[in-house]
Design a protein around this motif. Sequence first.
Motif, PDB file in Angstrom:
ATOM      1  N   VAL A 281     -28.820   6.353 -36.513  1.00 30.70           N
ATOM      2  CA  VAL A 281     -29.526   5.071 -36.464  1.00 30.70           C
ATOM      3  C   VAL A 281     -29.121   4.286 -35.216  1.00 30.70           C
ATOM      4  O   VAL A 281     -29.970   3.721 -34.530  1.00 30.70           O
ATOM      5  CB  VAL A 281     -29.284   4.262 -37.760  1.00 30.70           C
TER       6      VAL A 281
ATOM      7  N   LYS B  49     -28.150   5.400 -32.338  1.00 34.14           N
ATOM      8  CA  LYS B  49     -28.788   6.004 -31.162  1.00 34.14           C
ATOM      9  C   LYS B  49     -30.267   5.646 -31.071  1.00 34.14           C
ATOM     10  O   LYS B  49     -30.828   5.651 -29.978  1.00 34.14           O
ATOM     11  CB  LYS B  49     -28.649   7.527 -31.204  1.00 34.14           C
ATOM     12  N   SER B  50     -30.894   5.339 -32.204  1.00 31.53           N
ATOM     13  CA  SER B  50     -32.324   5.019 -32.206  1.00 31.53           C
ATOM     14  C   SER B  50     -32.609   3.564 -31.831  1.00 31.53           C
ATOM     15  O   SER B  50     -33.765   3.194 -31.627  1.00 31.53           O
ATOM     16  CB  SER B  50     -32.938   5.330 -33.575  1.00 31.53           C
TER      17      SER B  50
ATOM     18  N   LYS C  90     -31.880  -1.935 -38.533  1.00 30.30           N
ATOM     19  CA  LYS C  90     -32.198  -0.643 -39.142  1.00 30.30           C
ATOM     20  C   LYS C  90     -31.137  -0.217 -40.155  1.00 30.30           C
ATOM     21  O   LYS C  90     -29.945  -0.297 -39.889  1.00 30.30           O
ATOM     22  CB  LYS C  90     -32.336   0.428 -38.066  1.00 30.30           C
TER      23      LYS C  90
ATOM     24  N   HIS D 242     -35.780  13.203 -43.718  1.00 33.45           N
ATOM     25  CA  HIS D 242     -34.714  12.593 -42.918  1.00 33.45           C
ATOM     26  C   HIS D 242     -33.614  11.896 -43.722  1.00 33.45           C
ATOM     27  O   HIS D 242     -32.667  11.394 -43.127  1.00 33.45           O
ATOM     28  CB  HIS D 242     -35.321  11.571 -41.950  1.00 33.45           C
TER      29      HIS D 242
END
Length: 118
Positions: free
Chosen positions: A103, A105-106, A34, A77
């Motif tokens: 990012v 944490k996602s 990501k 975002h």
Amino acid sequence: MDYDDLKIYCAEKQGAREDYPFGPEPLVIKVSSKMFALISDGEKYPSISLKCDPFLAEILREKYAAITAGYHLNKKHWNTVLIDGSIPEDEIMEMIDQSYQLVFKSLKKTEREMIMNA
């Protein structure tokens, strides 16, 4: 800050890697698969696009003329920051840190653990 400073600061994040999925521009910095930063070397000034909490994104856009909604990104975002000297360097670094954290944490738990244990 210049293009190289942005690149180095982003690349120092744990698990960060460079990618060019869109061609020679922009440089995309990812954590796992990501992206958390897109860096462009503009004609006059470089710019960096960063993920941001939607509420904070609006506040930053109101505070600084050099911050606009993300160019070719989800405008809610992402912010694009023109590195023209009008924003303090420590605030730019804080925005990069926040983007990375959002990012990171996602990511799936297994991906986060692999990065933390690398």
